[in-house]
Design a protein around this motif. Structure first.
Motif, PDB file in Angstrom:
ATOM      1  N   GLY A  14       0.814  -1.207   0.000  1.00  0.00           N
ATOM      2  CA  GLY A  14       0.000   0.000   0.000  1.00  0.00           C
ATOM      3  C   GLY A  14       0.844   1.252   0.000  1.00  0.00           C
ATOM      4  N   ARG A  15       1.935   1.217   0.756  1.00  0.00           N
ATOM      5  CA  ARG A  15       2.826   2.375   0.815  1.00  0.00           C
ATOM      6  C   ARG A  15       3.505   2.605  -0.530  1.00  0.00           C
ATOM      7  N   VAL A  16       3.921   1.517  -1.175  1.00  0.00           N
ATOM      8  CA  VAL A  16       4.554   1.625  -2.493  1.00  0.00           C
ATOM      9  C   VAL A  16       3.570   2.192  -3.508  1.00  0.00           C
ATOM     10  N   ALA A  17       2.321   1.706  -3.452  1.00  0.00           N
ATOM     11  CA  ALA A  17       1.299   2.186  -4.386  1.00  0.00           C
ATOM     12  C   ALA A  17       1.012   3.665  -4.168  1.00  0.00           C
ATOM     13  N   ARG A  18       0.941   4.082  -2.906  1.00  0.00           N
ATOM     14  CA  ARG A  18       0.704   5.501  -2.615  1.00  0.00           C
ATOM     15  C   ARG A  18       1.859   6.356  -3.117  1.00  0.00           C
ATOM     16  N   GLY A  19       3.074   5.852  -2.942  1.00  0.00           N
ATOM     17  CA  GLY A  19       4.236   6.585  -3.426  1.00  0.00           C
ATOM     18  C   GLY A  19       4.214   6.750  -4.933  1.00  0.00           C
ATOM     19  N   GLN A  20       3.812   5.685  -5.640  1.00  0.00           N
ATOM     20  CA  GLN A  20       3.746   5.761  -7.095  1.00  0.00           C
ATOM     21  C   GLN A  20       2.657   6.727  -7.539  1.00  0.00           C
ATOM     22  N   ARG A  21       1.525   6.711  -6.837  1.00  0.00           N
ATOM     23  CA  ARG A  21       0.450   7.655  -7.176  1.00  0.00           C
ATOM     24  C   ARG A  21       0.912   9.095  -6.977  1.00  0.00           C
ATOM     25  N   THR A  22       1.674   9.319  -5.919  1.00  0.00           N
ATOM     26  CA  THR A  22       2.186  10.671  -5.669  1.00  0.00           C
ATOM     27  C   THR A  22       3.148  11.090  -6.770  1.00  0.00           C
ATOM     28  N   ARG A  23       4.052  10.191  -7.145  1.00  0.00           N
ATOM     29  CA  ARG A  23       5.006  10.518  -8.217  1.00  0.00           C
ATOM     30  C   ARG A  23       4.286  10.768  -9.535  1.00  0.00           C
ATOM     31  N   ASP A  24       3.266   9.957  -9.811  1.00  0.00           N
ATOM     32  CA  ASP A  24       2.485  10.163 -11.038  1.00  0.00           C
ATOM     33  C   ASP A  24       1.786  11.523 -11.011  1.00  0.00           C
ATOM     34  N   ALA A  25       1.252  11.883  -9.844  1.00  0.00           N
ATOM     35  CA  ALA A  25       0.550  13.166  -9.720  1.00  0.00           C
ATOM     36  C   ALA A  25       1.506  14.335  -9.945  1.00  0.00           C
ATOM     37  N   ILE A  26       2.737  14.188  -9.481  1.00  0.00           N
ATOM     38  CA  ILE A  26       3.735  15.248  -9.665  1.00  0.00           C
ATOM     39  C   ILE A  26       4.063  15.417 -11.144  1.00  0.00           C
ATOM     40  N   VAL A  45       5.032  25.712  -7.403  1.00  0.00           N
ATOM     41  CA  VAL A  45       3.885  25.719  -8.319  1.00  0.00           C
ATOM     42  C   VAL A  45       3.492  24.289  -8.695  1.00  0.00           C
ATOM     43  N   ILE A  46       4.475  23.439  -8.959  1.00  0.00           N
ATOM     44  CA  ILE A  46       4.187  22.042  -9.301  1.00  0.00           C
ATOM     45  C   ILE A  46       3.521  21.341  -8.125  1.00  0.00           C
ATOM     46  N   ALA A  47       4.054  21.556  -6.931  1.00  0.00           N
ATOM     47  CA  ALA A  47       3.489  20.919  -5.739  1.00  0.00           C
ATOM     48  C   ALA A  47       2.050  21.370  -5.501  1.00  0.00           C
ATOM     49  N   GLN A  48       1.797  22.660  -5.650  1.00  0.00           N
ATOM     50  CA  GLN A  48       0.434  23.169  -5.476  1.00  0.00           C
ATOM     51  C   GLN A  48      -0.516  22.519  -6.468  1.00  0.00           C
ATOM     52  N   ARG A  49      -0.086  22.392  -7.724  1.00  0.00           N
ATOM     53  CA  ARG A  49      -0.941  21.774  -8.736  1.00  0.00           C
ATOM     54  C   ARG A  49      -1.192  20.300  -8.411  1.00  0.00           C
ATOM     55  N   ALA A  50      -0.185  19.628  -7.863  1.00  0.00           N
ATOM     56  CA  ALA A  50      -0.320  18.204  -7.533  1.00  0.00           C
ATOM     57  C   ALA A  50      -1.061  17.981  -6.219  1.00  0.00           C
ATOM     58  N   GLY A  51      -1.283  19.058  -5.461  1.00  0.00           N
ATOM     59  CA  GLY A  51      -1.987  18.936  -4.191  1.00  0.00           C
ATOM     60  C   GLY A  51      -1.137  18.362  -3.076  1.00  0.00           C
ATOM     61  N   ILE A  52       0.159  18.642  -3.122  1.00  0.00           N
ATOM     62  CA  ILE A  52       1.078  18.138  -2.104  1.00  0.00           C
ATOM     63  C   ILE A  52       1.963  19.284  -1.624  1.00  0.00           C
ATOM     64  N   SER A  53       2.792  18.992  -0.634  1.00  0.00           N
ATOM     65  CA  SER A  53       3.742  19.994  -0.156  1.00  0.00           C
ATOM     66  C   SER A  53       5.025  19.926  -0.980  1.00  0.00           C
ATOM     67  N   VAL A  54       5.794  21.002  -0.919  1.00  0.00           N
ATOM     68  CA  VAL A  54       7.096  21.004  -1.599  1.00  0.00           C
ATOM     69  C   VAL A  54       7.990  19.922  -1.000  1.00  0.00           C
ATOM     70  N   ARG A  55       7.882  19.729   0.302  1.00  0.00           N
ATOM     71  CA  ARG A  55       8.687  18.692   0.967  1.00  0.00           C
ATOM     72  C   ARG A  55       8.362  17.314   0.394  1.00  0.00           C
ATOM     73  N   THR A  56       7.074  17.042   0.185  1.00  0.00           N
ATOM     74  CA  THR A  56       6.676  15.749  -0.381  1.00  0.00           C
ATOM     75  C   THR A  56       7.217  15.586  -1.800  1.00  0.00           C
ATOM     76  N   TYR A  61      11.179  13.014  -5.509  1.00  0.00           N
ATOM     77  CA  TYR A  61      12.189  13.291  -6.538  1.00  0.00           C
ATOM     78  C   TYR A  61      13.310  14.070  -5.869  1.00  0.00           C
ATOM     79  N   LYS A  62      14.468  13.453  -5.773  1.00  0.00           N
ATOM     80  CA  LYS A  62      15.527  14.004  -4.931  1.00  0.00           C
ATOM     81  C   LYS A  62      16.071  15.340  -5.415  1.00  0.00           C
ATOM     82  N   ASP A  63      15.921  15.610  -6.737  1.00  0.00           N
ATOM     83  CA  ASP A  63      16.395  16.888  -7.260  1.00  0.00           C
ATOM     84  C   ASP A  63      15.685  17.191  -8.576  1.00  0.00           C
TER      85      ASP A  63
END
Length: 206
Positions: A14-26, A45-56, A61-63
């Motif tokens: 479940g954690r892996v799937a959530r991580g992939q969904r987050t990466r896809d959303a970004i 701006v990208i984070a706001q559009r994806a509905g996540i924080s900049v930290r997330t 994505y490390k860089d």
């Protein structure tokens, strides 16, 4: 013990799937911004559009280079889906028309990413690699569709291949669309004239 192991496995999945969904959303957010003409969106701006924080965003994505690699992979995959398998045995006029239909469709789809990439390509290995792959695809398409004409050129094959590539490349399309302000149909007509001129001139020499 078996039940416990299953629970841990399900939690991990479940954690892996959530991580992939987050990466896809970004990547989807980044892509959408490029399509809207925001050619160099910030992480915020990208984070706001994806509905996540900049930290997330940076946890996934490390860089910037890693994010660009994921986004260019998306565009390359989408471009691959727009490729047609054109029969090289068809009459020349029909091959040219089918190639133009495919190429114009792909160039219009690629345009937002290409305009954005032009700003960062000198500084990004991911963008440089993406450009190389797009160039290789165009060269492969031309070599397949116009194999007969290229083979007949003999020693002049490389010159004809280069001319066909330039005529249907992104820089040429961008110049027609952005510099001259032509609509897609008018730009297609110019590319068609260039391709036919090169190919018929080559045929006349054989």
């Amino acid at each position: 013990m078996v039940i416990c192991d299953m629970a841990v496995h399900q939690h991990t999945d479940g954690r892996v799937a959530r991580g992939q969904r987050t990466r896809d959303a970004i990547v989807e957010a980044h892509t959408a911004l490029l399509r809207e003409g925001v050619l160099k969106p910030t992480a915020k701006v990208i984070a706001q559009r994806a509905g996540i924080s900049v930290r997330t965003l940076w946890l996934n994505y490390k860089d910037t280079e890693t994010l660009l690699g994921a986004t260019t992979a998306y565009w390359l995959e989408a471009d691959a889906e727009l490729r047609d398998d054109i029969d090289p045995g068809l009459p020349l006029d029909e091959r040219v028309e089918r190639y133009l239909d495919m190429r114009a469709r792909r160039l219009e789809h690629l345009a937002p990413a290409a305009r954005s990439a032009a700003l960062g390509e000198p500084f990004s290995v991911a963008l440089q690699e993406s450009r190389r792959q797009h160039v290789d695809r165009v060269r492969d398409d031309l070599a397949h569709v116009f194999a007969a004409e290229l083979t007949a050129e003999g020693p002049g094959r490389d010159v004809l291949a280069a001319g066909l590539f330039v005529a249907s490349s992104w820089p040429t399309w961008s110049s027609l669309r952005d510099d001259l302000g032509l609509d897609p149909d008018a730009a297609r007509a110019v590319v068609r004239a260039s391709l036919l001129s090169l190919l018929t001139e080559a045929s006349a020499r054989t």
